[in-house]
Design a protein around this motif. Structure first.
Motif, PDB file in Angstrom:
ATOM      1  N   ASN A   1     -11.763  47.625  74.303  1.00 15.76           N
ATOM      2  CA  ASN A   1     -11.852  47.091  75.667  1.00 15.76           C
ATOM      3  C   ASN A   1     -10.605  47.442  76.470  1.00 15.76           C
ATOM      4  O   ASN A   1     -10.219  46.722  77.393  1.00 15.76           O
ATOM      5  CB  ASN A   1     -12.028  45.571  75.648  1.00 15.76           C
ATOM      6  CG  ASN A   1     -13.413  45.138  75.234  1.00 15.76           C
ATOM      7  OD1 ASN A   1     -13.708  45.043  74.039  1.00 15.76           O
ATOM      8  ND2 ASN A   1     -14.278  44.877  76.212  1.00 15.76           N
ATOM      9  N   MET A   2     -10.008  48.550  76.123  1.00 13.25           N
ATOM     10  CA  MET A   2      -8.764  49.002  76.767  1.00 13.25           C
ATOM     11  C   MET A   2      -8.879  48.954  78.299  1.00 13.25           C
ATOM     12  O   MET A   2      -9.851  49.446  78.882  1.00 13.25           O
ATOM     13  CB  MET A   2      -8.474  50.427  76.307  1.00 13.25           C
ATOM     14  CG  MET A   2      -7.188  50.994  76.832  1.00 13.25           C
ATOM     15  SD  MET A   2      -5.752  50.188  76.114  1.00 13.25           S
ATOM     16  CE  MET A   2      -4.455  51.192  76.848  1.00 13.25           C
ATOM     17  N   ASN A   3      -7.906  48.294  78.913  1.00 13.46           N
ATOM     18  CA  ASN A   3      -7.817  48.180  80.386  1.00 13.46           C
ATOM     19  C   ASN A   3      -8.945  47.360  81.010  1.00 13.46           C
ATOM     20  O   ASN A   3      -9.124  47.390  82.228  1.00 13.46           O
ATOM     21  CB  ASN A   3      -7.773  49.572  81.039  1.00 13.46           C
ATOM     22  CG  ASN A   3      -6.555  50.376  80.623  1.00 13.46           C
ATOM     23  OD1 ASN A   3      -5.463  49.823  80.485  1.00 13.46           O
ATOM     24  ND2 ASN A   3      -6.741  51.679  80.416  1.00 13.46           N
ATOM     25  N   ASP A   4      -9.655  46.608  80.215  1.00 22.83           N
ATOM     26  CA  ASP A   4     -10.741  45.760  80.711  1.00 22.83           C
ATOM     27  C   ASP A   4     -10.157  44.434  81.202  1.00 22.83           C
ATOM     28  O   ASP A   4      -9.830  43.554  80.405  1.00 22.83           O
ATOM     29  CB  ASP A   4     -11.760  45.519  79.598  1.00 22.83           C
ATOM     30  CG  ASP A   4     -12.963  44.696  80.048  1.00 22.83           C
ATOM     31  OD1 ASP A   4     -12.972  44.241  81.218  1.00 22.83           O
ATOM     32  OD2 ASP A   4     -13.880  44.508  79.231  1.00 22.83           O
ATOM     33  N   THR A   5     -10.035  44.291  82.511  1.00 27.64           N
ATOM     34  CA  THR A   5      -9.422  43.086  83.078  1.00 27.64           C
ATOM     35  C   THR A   5     -10.304  41.851  82.920  1.00 27.64           C
ATOM     36  O   THR A   5      -9.842  40.730  83.154  1.00 27.64           O
ATOM     37  CB  THR A   5      -9.101  43.299  84.567  1.00 27.64           C
ATOM     38  OG1 THR A   5     -10.303  43.656  85.261  1.00 27.64           O
ATOM     39  CG2 THR A   5      -8.069  44.406  84.740  1.00 27.64           C
ATOM     40  N   LEU A   6     -11.552  42.050  82.531  1.00 35.15           N
ATOM     41  CA  LEU A   6     -12.452  40.917  82.288  1.00 35.15           C
ATOM     42  C   LEU A   6     -12.448  40.480  80.829  1.00 35.15           C
ATOM     43  O   LEU A   6     -13.168  39.560  80.449  1.00 35.15           O
ATOM     44  CB  LEU A   6     -13.883  41.283  82.712  1.00 35.15           C
ATOM     45  CG  LEU A   6     -14.091  41.564  84.200  1.00 35.15           C
ATOM     46  CD1 LEU A   6     -15.544  41.969  84.459  1.00 35.15           C
ATOM     47  CD2 LEU A   6     -13.719  40.356  85.049  1.00 35.15           C
ATOM     48  N   TRP A   7     -11.631  41.141  80.011  1.00 35.38           N
ATOM     49  CA  TRP A   7     -11.614  40.857  78.566  1.00 35.38           C
ATOM     50  C   TRP A   7     -11.343  39.388  78.267  1.00 35.38           C
ATOM     51  O   TRP A   7     -12.010  38.789  77.432  1.00 35.38           O
ATOM     52  CB  TRP A   7     -10.568  41.740  77.885  1.00 35.38           C
ATOM     53  CG  TRP A   7     -10.466  41.548  76.400  1.00 35.38           C
ATOM     54  CD1 TRP A   7     -11.252  42.118  75.431  1.00 35.38           C
ATOM     55  CD2 TRP A   7      -9.512  40.746  75.702  1.00 35.38           C
ATOM     56  NE1 TRP A   7     -10.851  41.728  74.173  1.00 35.38           N
ATOM     57  CE2 TRP A   7      -9.772  40.873  74.319  1.00 35.38           C
ATOM     58  CE3 TRP A   7      -8.456  39.926  76.107  1.00 35.38           C
ATOM     59  CZ2 TRP A   7      -9.021  40.225  73.337  1.00 35.38           C
ATOM     60  CZ3 TRP A   7      -7.706  39.269  75.132  1.00 35.38           C
ATOM     61  CH2 TRP A   7      -7.994  39.422  73.759  1.00 35.38           C
ATOM     62  N   THR A   8     -10.371  38.801  78.952  1.00 38.88           N
ATOM     63  CA  THR A   8     -10.036  37.407  78.656  1.00 38.88           C
ATOM     64  C   THR A   8     -11.216  36.483  78.931  1.00 38.88           C
ATOM     65  O   THR A   8     -11.467  35.533  78.176  1.00 38.88           O
ATOM     66  CB  THR A   8      -8.813  36.944  79.468  1.00 38.88           C
ATOM     67  OG1 THR A   8      -9.066  37.138  80.868  1.00 38.88           O
ATOM     68  CG2 THR A   8      -7.565  37.706  79.057  1.00 38.88           C
ATOM     69  N   LYS A   9     -11.962  36.742  80.007  1.00 44.42           N
ATOM     70  CA  LYS A   9     -13.123  35.910  80.315  1.00 44.42           C
ATOM     71  C   LYS A   9     -14.238  36.118  79.296  1.00 44.42           C
ATOM     72  O   LYS A   9     -14.958  35.178  78.941  1.00 44.42           O
ATOM     73  CB  LYS A   9     -13.632  36.225  81.729  1.00 44.42           C
ATOM     74  CG  LYS A   9     -12.667  35.778  82.827  1.00 44.42           C
ATOM     75  CD  LYS A   9     -13.240  36.034  84.220  1.00 44.42           C
ATOM     76  CE  LYS A   9     -12.288  35.553  85.298  1.00 44.42           C
ATOM     77  NZ  LYS A   9     -12.813  35.810  86.665  1.00 44.42           N
ATOM     78  N   LYS A  10     -14.366  37.342  78.824  1.00 41.33           N
ATOM     79  CA  LYS A  10     -15.378  37.621  77.796  1.00 41.33           C
ATOM     80  C   LYS A  10     -15.023  36.914  76.486  1.00 41.33           C
ATOM     81  O   LYS A  10     -15.898  36.353  75.820  1.00 41.33           O
ATOM     82  CB  LYS A  10     -15.503  39.130  77.581  1.00 41.33           C
ATOM     83  CG  LYS A  10     -16.072  39.871  78.789  1.00 41.33           C
ATOM     84  CD  LYS A  10     -16.019  41.382  78.602  1.00 41.33           C
ATOM     85  CE  LYS A  10     -16.521  42.117  79.838  1.00 41.33           C
ATOM     86  NZ  LYS A  10     -16.421  43.593  79.702  1.00 41.33           N
ATOM     87  N   VAL A  11     -13.748  36.950  76.130  1.00 42.35           N
ATOM     88  CA  VAL A  11     -13.295  36.244  74.926  1.00 42.35           C
ATOM     89  C   VAL A  11     -13.536  34.754  75.072  1.00 42.35           C
ATOM     90  O   VAL A  11     -13.996  34.083  74.139  1.00 42.35           O
ATOM     91  CB  VAL A  11     -11.807  36.525  74.647  1.00 42.35           C
ATOM     92  CG1 VAL A  11     -11.276  35.596  73.553  1.00 42.35           C
ATOM     93  CG2 VAL A  11     -11.605  37.978  74.238  1.00 42.35           C
ATOM     94  N   LYS A  12     -13.245  34.220  76.253  1.00 44.52           N
ATOM     95  CA  LYS A  12     -13.492  32.802  76.493  1.00 44.52           C
ATOM     96  C   LYS A  12     -14.969  32.463  76.292  1.00 44.52           C
ATOM     97  O   LYS A  12     -15.301  31.414  75.721  1.00 44.52           O
ATOM     98  CB  LYS A  12     -13.064  32.394  77.903  1.00 44.52           C
ATOM     99  CG  LYS A  12     -13.229  30.898  78.190  1.00 44.52           C
ATOM    100  CD  LYS A  12     -12.791  30.539  79.599  1.00 44.52           C
ATOM    101  CE  LYS A  12     -12.758  29.034  79.807  1.00 44.52           C
ATOM    102  NZ  LYS A  12     -14.054  28.376  79.557  1.00 44.52           N
TER     103      LYS A  12
END
Length: 286
Positions: free
Chosen positions: A178-189
């Motif tokens: 998920n390199m450079n995916d700024t939505l990663w934190t929301k997806k993890v949440k």
């Protein structure tokens, strides 16, 4: 007839009572998931397989007949802790760090469902199908070992584990894909929230420990992702970032070496010990 019914009812109540006491409050369960670095990429070395404390257990996720392990059963946590041919993982030395520093009455149990190369989307319970539909064949093969649905398998194992112990934390190592995916934190949440909900847990009591990818000081090719990982606590309140600084990596600068996994795993363990309220003097970890 009335006496017989009374006897049956009493027997059922006794069995239910016994079942309710089958859960050991001193058996701490930890859910592990992610991609190849949580699955374990480095070759297991001789010292990693000897003198593993029997208080450290793994709930087998897949059948490994050549190792004498059957899925859904507990075994002493001799690596590999994911699938049959995987390598050393941070979970190995996470568990060893805990058993080396916790009271002898406490046991540690690991569940590990990880998929090499996968984005966090593979664990999204309502949309994983669309992600897998375009995944390469080898990744679909890994998912197939988990019944085609890694998240569902994680939940299945966790519910089984809850019959024996108490879930105390969730470990994540993922982000390279998920390199450079700024939505990663929301997806993890989203994944974390689903785990908490589906397992009837309380987020305040079950922290999420997320490890950094190979650090810039090791020339990590995905090291920039650590800036995004660092912001996870802004989205998941009870989350804690595990530093990968100084953890040696393999020549691909994507995966850790066996020593890197040992160091990173110990850091996961030390963080969890602190959250549990324990101090952790340096100790020999076996």
């Amino acid at each position: 007839m009335k006496i017989k019914l009374t006897f049956i009812a009493a027997t059922c109540l006794t069995l239910l009572s016994l079942k309710s006491f089958s859960q050991d409050k001193n058996f701490y369960i930890f859910i592990c998931f992610g991609q190849s670095n949580m699955e374990g990429n480095a070759r297991v070395e001789a010292g990693d397989t000897v003198a593993v404390d029997s208080r450290f257990q793994v709930l087998q996720a897949v059948d490994c007949g050549d190792r004498g392990r059957l899925k859904d059963n507990w075994y002493t946590a001799v690596p590999p802790l994911a699938r049959c041919k995987t390598g050393l993982t941070p979970a190995d030395y996470f568990g060893r760090t805990l058993v080396a520093n916790l009271p002898k009455k406490i046991r540690i149990g690991i569940i590990n469902v990880s998929v090499a190369g996968a984005k966090i989307e593979i664990f999204e319970k309502d949309s994983y199908q669309s992600y897998l539909a375009t995944a390469p064949g080898w990744m679909k093969g890994i998912a197939a070992e988990y019944g085609g649905n890694p998240y569902a398998r994680l939940i299945e194992l966790a519910r089984l584990a809850q019959k024996s112990g108490v879930i105390k934390g969730i470990l994540l190592h993922q982000g390279e894909s998920n390199m450079n995916d700024t939505l990663w934190t929301k997806k993890v949440k989203g994944v974390y929230d689903n785990l908490i909900r589906d397992l009837n847990l309380k987020s305040k009591k079950v922290p999420l420990l997320a490890g950094e990818v190979v650090n810039a000081d090791q020339g990590g090719i995905c090291a920039a992702m650590n800036k995004i990982i660092a912001t996870l606590s802004e989205v998941v309140t009870n989350s804690h970032i595990i530093s990968s600084a100084g953890c040696p990596c393999s020549p691909d600068h994507l995966h850790f070496t066996a020593e890197g996994y040992r160091v990173l795993g110990k850091r996961y363990g030390e963080t969890m010990l602190s959250l549990l309220g324990y101090k952790f003097p340096d100790a020999d970890i076996h």
